[in-house]
Design a protein around this motif. Structure first.
Motif, PDB file in Angstrom:
ATOM      1  N   THR A   1       6.997  35.660 -54.391  1.00 32.99           N
ATOM      2  CA  THR A   1       7.382  36.456 -55.565  1.00 32.99           C
ATOM      3  C   THR A   1       6.986  37.923 -55.344  1.00 32.99           C
ATOM      4  N   MET A   2       7.447  38.777 -56.259  1.00 29.18           N
ATOM      5  CA  MET A   2       7.192  40.216 -56.117  1.00 29.18           C
ATOM      6  C   MET A   2       5.697  40.543 -56.106  1.00 29.18           C
ATOM      7  N   ASP A   3       4.911  39.824 -56.948  1.00 24.55           N
ATOM      8  CA  ASP A   3       3.461  40.079 -56.996  1.00 24.55           C
ATOM      9  C   ASP A   3       2.855  40.051 -55.600  1.00 24.55           C
TER      10      ASP A   3
ATOM     11  N   VAL B   1      -5.177  38.902 -72.320  1.00 19.40           N
ATOM     12  CA  VAL B   1      -3.934  38.986 -73.099  1.00 19.40           C
ATOM     13  C   VAL B   1      -3.130  37.677 -73.048  1.00 19.40           C
ATOM     14  N   TYR B   2      -3.077  37.051 -71.861  1.00 21.00           N
ATOM     15  CA  TYR B   2      -2.252  35.849 -71.739  1.00 21.00           C
ATOM     16  C   TYR B   2      -2.820  34.703 -72.574  1.00 21.00           C
ATOM     17  N   THR B   3      -4.113  34.762 -72.802  1.00 18.29           N
ATOM     18  CA  THR B   3      -4.745  33.692 -73.581  1.00 18.29           C
ATOM     19  C   THR B   3      -4.771  34.022 -75.073  1.00 18.29           C
TER      20      THR B   3
ATOM     21  N   VAL C   1      17.607  27.235 -51.182  1.00 14.26           N
ATOM     22  CA  VAL C   1      18.859  27.655 -50.523  1.00 14.26           C
ATOM     23  C   VAL C   1      18.543  28.502 -49.291  1.00 14.26           C
ATOM     24  N   ARG C   2      17.549  29.370 -49.426  1.00 15.06           N
ATOM     25  CA  ARG C   2      17.200  30.201 -48.263  1.00 15.06           C
ATOM     26  C   ARG C   2      16.570  29.365 -47.155  1.00 15.06           C
ATOM     27  N   ARG C   3      15.677  28.445 -47.534  1.00 14.81           N
ATOM     28  CA  ARG C   3      14.980  27.638 -46.532  1.00 14.81           C
ATOM     29  C   ARG C   3      15.953  26.780 -45.731  1.00 14.81           C
TER      30      ARG C   3
ATOM     31  N   PHE D   1      17.804  35.203 -64.464  1.00 11.44           N
ATOM     32  CA  PHE D   1      17.835  34.269 -65.589  1.00 11.44           C
ATOM     33  C   PHE D   1      16.482  33.567 -65.775  1.00 11.44           C
ATOM     34  N   HIS D   2      15.713  33.480 -64.681  1.00 12.51           N
ATOM     35  CA  HIS D   2      14.394  32.830 -64.798  1.00 12.51           C
ATOM     36  C   HIS D   2      13.485  33.575 -65.783  1.00 12.51           C
ATOM     37  N   TYR D   3      13.730  34.875 -65.983  1.00 18.87           N
ATOM     38  CA  TYR D   3      12.913  35.615 -66.952  1.00 18.87           C
ATOM     39  C   TYR D   3      13.175  35.126 -68.390  1.00 18.87           C
ATOM     40  N   VAL D   4      14.390  34.630 -68.636  1.00 19.59           N
ATOM     41  CA  VAL D   4      14.698  34.104 -69.978  1.00 19.59           C
ATOM     42  C   VAL D   4      13.814  32.879 -70.240  1.00 19.59           C
ATOM     43  N   GLY D   5      13.714  31.998 -69.230  1.00 14.72           N
ATOM     44  CA  GLY D   5      12.867  30.805 -69.355  1.00 14.72           C
ATOM     45  C   GLY D   5      11.417  31.181 -69.572  1.00 14.72           C
ATOM     46  N   GLU D   6      10.984  32.205 -68.840  1.00 11.47           N
ATOM     47  CA  GLU D   6       9.588  32.661 -68.943  1.00 11.47           C
ATOM     48  C   GLU D   6       9.285  33.121 -70.383  1.00 11.47           C
ATOM     49  N   VAL D   7      10.179  33.949 -70.926  1.00 10.52           N
ATOM     50  CA  VAL D   7       9.930  34.505 -72.267  1.00 10.52           C
ATOM     51  C   VAL D   7      10.073  33.403 -73.328  1.00 10.52           C
TER      52      VAL D   7
ATOM     53  N   HIS E   1      11.512  45.514 -67.654  1.00  7.96           N
ATOM     54  CA  HIS E   1      11.206  46.582 -66.686  1.00  7.96           C
ATOM     55  C   HIS E   1      11.265  46.037 -65.259  1.00  7.96           C
ATOM     56  N   ARG E   2      10.736  44.822 -65.090  1.00  8.36           N
ATOM     57  CA  ARG E   2      10.710  44.206 -63.765  1.00  8.36           C
ATOM     58  C   ARG E   2      12.123  43.917 -63.256  1.00  8.36           C
ATOM     59  N   GLY E   3      13.013  43.549 -64.191  1.00  4.62           N
ATOM     60  CA  GLY E   3      14.414  43.311 -63.826  1.00  4.62           C
ATOM     61  C   GLY E   3      15.026  44.582 -63.235  1.00  4.62           C
TER      62      GLY E   3
ATOM     63  N   ARG F   1      13.271  47.113 -61.918  1.00  4.34           N
ATOM     64  CA  ARG F   1      12.524  47.425 -60.694  1.00  4.34           C
ATOM     65  C   ARG F   1      13.030  46.585 -59.522  1.00  4.34           C
ATOM     66  N   ASP F   2      13.292  45.302 -59.786  1.00  2.00           N
ATOM     67  CA  ASP F   2      13.746  44.416 -58.720  1.00  2.00           C
ATOM     68  C   ASP F   2      15.171  44.773 -58.299  1.00  2.00           C
ATOM     69  N   ASP F   3      16.019  45.092 -59.275  1.00  2.00           N
ATOM     70  CA  ASP F   3      17.391  45.499 -58.952  1.00  2.00           C
ATOM     71  C   ASP F   3      17.387  46.716 -58.032  1.00  2.00           C
ATOM     72  N   GLU F   4      16.502  47.668 -58.383  1.00  4.28           N
ATOM     73  CA  GLU F   4      16.410  48.909 -57.604  1.00  4.28           C
ATOM     74  C   GLU F   4      15.960  48.593 -56.174  1.00  4.28           C
ATOM     75  N   LYS F   5      14.940  47.714 -56.098  1.00  2.18           N
ATOM     76  CA  LYS F   5      14.414  47.331 -54.785  1.00  2.18           C
ATOM     77  C   LYS F   5      15.495  46.656 -53.932  1.00  2.18           C
ATOM     78  N   CYS F   6      16.252  45.731 -54.574  1.00  2.00           N
ATOM     79  CA  CYS F   6      17.263  44.977 -53.825  1.00  2.00           C
ATOM     80  C   CYS F   6      18.449  45.870 -53.454  1.00  2.00           C
TER      81      CYS F   6
ATOM     82  N   LYS G   1      18.294  49.006 -52.756  1.00  2.00           N
ATOM     83  CA  LYS G   1      17.863  49.799 -51.607  1.00  2.00           C
ATOM     84  C   LYS G   1      17.876  48.944 -50.334  1.00  2.00           C
ATOM     85  N   LYS G   2      17.450  47.697 -50.481  1.00  2.00           N
ATOM     86  CA  LYS G   2      17.320  46.830 -49.306  1.00  2.00           C
ATOM     87  C   LYS G   2      18.684  46.339 -48.809  1.00  2.00           C
ATOM     88  N   TYR G   3      19.552  45.926 -49.751  1.00  2.00           N
ATOM     89  CA  TYR G   3      20.795  45.246 -49.342  1.00  2.00           C
ATOM     90  C   TYR G   3      22.066  46.090 -49.478  1.00  2.00           C
ATOM     91  N   GLY G   4      21.995  47.226 -50.162  1.00  2.00           N
ATOM     92  CA  GLY G   4      23.140  48.137 -50.280  1.00  2.00           C
ATOM     93  C   GLY G   4      24.409  47.456 -50.751  1.00  2.00           C
TER      94      GLY G   4
HETATM   95  P1  NDP Z   1      11.517  36.704 -58.133  1.00  2.00           P
HETATM   96  O1  NDP Z   1      10.807  35.496 -57.747  1.00  2.00           O
HETATM   97  O2  NDP Z   1      12.755  36.623 -58.881  1.00  2.00           O
HETATM   98  O3  NDP Z   1      11.704  37.493 -56.795  1.00  2.00           O
HETATM   99  C1  NDP Z   1      12.566  38.544 -56.737  1.00  2.00           C
HETATM  100  C2  NDP Z   1      13.064  38.581 -55.323  1.00  2.00           C
HETATM  101  O4  NDP Z   1      13.957  37.503 -55.050  1.00  2.00           O
HETATM  102  C3  NDP Z   1      13.884  39.798 -55.053  1.00  2.00           C
HETATM  103  O5  NDP Z   1      13.067  40.908 -54.831  1.00  2.00           O
HETATM  104  C4  NDP Z   1      14.634  39.357 -53.833  1.00  2.00           C
HETATM  105  O6  NDP Z   1      13.691  39.360 -52.756  1.00  2.00           O
HETATM  106  C5  NDP Z   1      14.961  37.909 -54.137  1.00  2.00           C
HETATM  107  N1  NDP Z   1      16.246  37.742 -54.787  1.00  2.00           N
HETATM  108  C6  NDP Z   1      16.757  38.445 -55.827  1.00  2.00           C
HETATM  109  N2  NDP Z   1      17.957  37.954 -56.183  1.00  2.00           N
HETATM  110  C7  NDP Z   1      18.197  36.916 -55.355  1.00  2.00           C
HETATM  111  C8  NDP Z   1      19.289  36.012 -55.231  1.00  2.00           C
HETATM  112  N3  NDP Z   1      20.345  36.088 -55.990  1.00  2.00           N
HETATM  113  N4  NDP Z   1      19.208  35.068 -54.277  1.00  2.00           N
HETATM  114  C9  NDP Z   1      18.135  34.976 -53.468  1.00  2.00           C
HETATM  115  N5  NDP Z   1      17.079  35.806 -53.548  1.00  2.00           N
HETATM  116  C10 NDP Z   1      17.113  36.766 -54.490  1.00  2.00           C
HETATM  117  O7  NDP Z   1      10.680  37.740 -58.962  1.00  2.00           O
HETATM  118  P2  NDP Z   1       9.363  37.793 -59.713  1.00  2.00           P
HETATM  119  O8  NDP Z   1       8.263  37.901 -58.716  1.00  2.00           O
HETATM  120  O9  NDP Z   1       9.554  38.870 -60.682  1.00  2.00           O
HETATM  121  O10 NDP Z   1       9.219  36.430 -60.543  1.00  2.00           O
HETATM  122  C11 NDP Z   1       8.674  35.232 -60.025  1.00  2.00           C
HETATM  123  C12 NDP Z   1       8.282  34.306 -61.153  1.00  2.00           C
HETATM  124  O11 NDP Z   1       7.122  34.795 -61.798  1.00  2.00           O
HETATM  125  C13 NDP Z   1       9.365  34.188 -62.214  1.00  2.00           C
HETATM  126  O12 NDP Z   1       9.430  32.874 -62.652  1.00  2.00           O
HETATM  127  C14 NDP Z   1       8.859  35.058 -63.340  1.00  2.00           C
HETATM  128  O13 NDP Z   1       9.320  34.592 -64.566  1.00  2.00           O
HETATM  129  C15 NDP Z   1       7.363  34.914 -63.178  1.00  2.00           C
HETATM  130  N6  NDP Z   1       6.660  36.099 -63.662  1.00  2.00           N
HETATM  131  C16 NDP Z   1       5.750  35.931 -64.667  1.00  2.00           C
HETATM  132  C17 NDP Z   1       5.074  37.011 -65.167  1.00  2.00           C
HETATM  133  C18 NDP Z   1       4.080  36.850 -66.241  1.00  2.00           C
HETATM  134  O14 NDP Z   1       3.346  37.796 -66.480  1.00  2.00           O
HETATM  135  N7  NDP Z   1       4.001  35.736 -66.925  1.00  2.00           N
HETATM  136  C19 NDP Z   1       5.285  38.360 -64.621  1.00  2.00           C
HETATM  137  C20 NDP Z   1       6.256  38.404 -63.581  1.00  2.00           C
HETATM  138  C21 NDP Z   1       6.904  37.317 -63.119  1.00  2.00           C
HETATM  139  P3  NDP Z   1      14.075  39.460 -51.211  1.00  2.00           P
HETATM  140  O15 NDP Z   1      13.517  40.765 -50.779  1.00  2.00           O
HETATM  141  O16 NDP Z   1      13.359  38.288 -50.611  1.00  2.00           O
HETATM  142  O17 NDP Z   1      15.537  39.378 -51.085  1.00  2.00           O
END
Ligand code: NDP
Length: 410
Positions: free
Chosen positions: A229-231, A252-254, A296-298, A341-347, A377-379, A381-386, A388-391
């Motif tokens: 994960t990003m962390d 805060v989480y507790t 899928v990646r593995r 979409f996983h962020y929806v489940g998280e929230v 915000h993370r959505g 940030r991650d979009d921006e990162k990806c 840049k990486k994948y163009g």
């Molecule tokens: P992700 O696990 O979603 O990782 C994001 C990375 O996945 C991207 O940087 C990219 O990395 C890769 N990726 C993005 N899109 C795709 C795709 N379509 N197919 C394959 N790979 C893709 O991000 P997070 O680290 O933000 O979240 C991980 C989990 O942690 C989530 O379940 C989230 O809900 C949870 N979380 C919980 C928090 C909390 O405080 N409770 C805070 C943050 C997250 P790559 O460079 O490898 O391509």
């Protein structure tokens, strides 16, 4: 500290806090809420010291297979011992046996001393970040360290991606074994305090704690997924991450359970079970989404997703050394609904363990509000990162999956 003050001294009322700030001024209120706790207390340091030592011992010495993390852009592969399930199971077993069967300790002691525990955690985190800063500059553990000309920024954002201390990976210990493990135990301690003081456990507390245990059990069942994960892959070991996991997470989480400790809201059993089932569904869905992407990646795209061959985009990108690498973007299953979409489940999961506190105060919703802002915000940030990486490959994915988080909304 203010959140703890609101929940433990002001009956969970932020209006009371605002009134106090208006009356006494911000700094006087802050001092009243945190001053007595800044250096912790003997009992707080003892609890933290014992817990940290136990978790470090579990991480180092419990058996587990070797797990290789994702290769960094400098070509390093972090190596982990995958014993998270065993450490989690053993921690919970020891907690229940020690706290409730053999009565070696009183779990409610954590609530009684929580202000001091937060003070001690704060001192630990700030000092550890200074140590990591100096270590990163002078003795980095590997090539994945970055410094800038701004020392404050480097302290905040961190220098090393995978620092090691005492032969262990600092982020593995701090993020997972200390922070997430503490998150599992603290609500249990708050629940135990409620039962001691009110003579029974309320249904709201039961649902709140049970859902968080579902969340954390799934986390530790699949701890190795966390290494992707990003962390872990992206954020360096600086104040932002390390203070966040050592202080912000336990505080805060507790907080929904912290609020409920003194607000034993009773839900009817059908409502309680209904909220539990909905919450457990969303928590499981977000984990399945995470697993889908990694699977899928593995398998290099040869897995099925929702019973069908996956829709994938094969990408090429250049690492920091300019070498070409390949990867896969999944565009079906959960990853075809929206790009995060996983962020929806998280929230939604967090909302379920917060809403059991009812709507009379904002305090139980503080965490889920923070989480929603963080993940939106993370959505971005991650979009921006990806991007840049994948163009152009990322553009193609965005065309196939136009929604960032919530389909139809954003
Ligand atoms: P992700 O696990 O979603 O990782 C994001 C990375 O996945 C991207 O940087 C990219 O990395 C890769 N990726 C993005 N899109 C795709 C795709 N379509 N197919 C394959 N790979 C893709 O991000 P997070 O680290 O933000 O979240 C991980 C989990 O942690 C989530 O379940 C989230 O809900 C949870 N979380 C919980 C928090 C909390 O405080 N409770 C805070 C943050 C997250 P790559 O460079 O490898 O391509």
């Amino acid at each position: 500290m203010l959140l703890w003050h609101v929940n433990s001294q002001l009956g969970g009322s932020f209006s009371e806090l605002i009134r106090a700030i208006h009356h006494d001024g911000f700094f006087a209120t802050l001092w009243a809420a945190s001053g007595p706790y800044i250096f912790g207390s003997k009992i707080a340091w003892t609890i933290i010291g014992l817990f940290a030592a136990l978790q470090l011992a579990f991480m180092k010495w419990l058996p587990g297979p070797t797990y290789l993390g994702p290769e960094t852009t400098n070509g390093c592969v972090p190596v982990y011992k995958a014993n998270g399930r065993l450490a989690y199971g053993l921690t919970l077993t020891l907690f229940f046996l020690g706290g409730f069967v053999f009565k070696w300790f009183r779990p409610g002691v954590v609530y009684d001393n929580f202000g001091d525990i937060l003070g001690a955690l704060n001192m630990t985190a700030v000092s550890l970040c200074v140590l990591l800063y100096v270590k990163g500059r002078l003795w980095p553990s590997g090539p994945d360290s970055v410094t800038s000309s701004n020392q404050i920024f480097d302290y905040f954002a961190g220098i090393e991606l995978y620092p090691r201390l005492l032969g262990s990976d600092v982020k593995h210990f701090a993020n997972s074994r200390f922070s997430m493990m503490a998150w599992a135990l603290i609500p249990l301690c708050f629940a135990s305090w409620q039962a001691e003081h009110y003579g029974h456990l309320s249904t709201s507390m039961l649902v709140c704690v049970a859902l968080q245990l579902v969340y954390l059990t799934q986390f530790f069942y699949w701890e190795t997924g966390y290494f992707r994960t990003m962390d872990i892959q992206h954020d360096r070991a600086g104040f932002y991450l390390i203070w966040g996991v050592l202080v912000w997470v336990p505080a805060v989480y507790t907080s929904p359970a912290m609020y409920l400790a003194t607000h034993p809201v009773e839900l009817g059993w059908p409502l309680a079970v209904g909220i539990f089932l909905v919450g457990a569904f969303f928590i499981t869905a977000k984990n399945l989404a995470n697993r889908q992407r990694v699977r899928v990646r593995r398998t290099d795209g040869h897995a099925t997703v929702w019973g069908k061959p996956p829709l994938i985009i094969r990408t090429k990108y250049k690492n920091d050394n300019g070498e070409e690498r390949e990867s896969i973007l999944l565009a079906s299953g959960f990853w075809g609904v929206s790009r995060h979409f996983h962020y929806v489940g998280e929230v939604a999961g967090a909302f379920c363990w917060s809403v059991v506190g009812g709507f009379s105060h904002f305090a139980p919703f503080f965490y889920v509000t923070f989480l929603s802002i963080l993940l939106i915000h993370r959505g971005f940030r991650d979009d921006e990162k990806c991007q840049k990486k994948y163009g152009a490959y990322w553009d193609e994915y965005r065309k196939l999956v136009p929604w960032r988080v919530l389909p139809g909304i954003c």
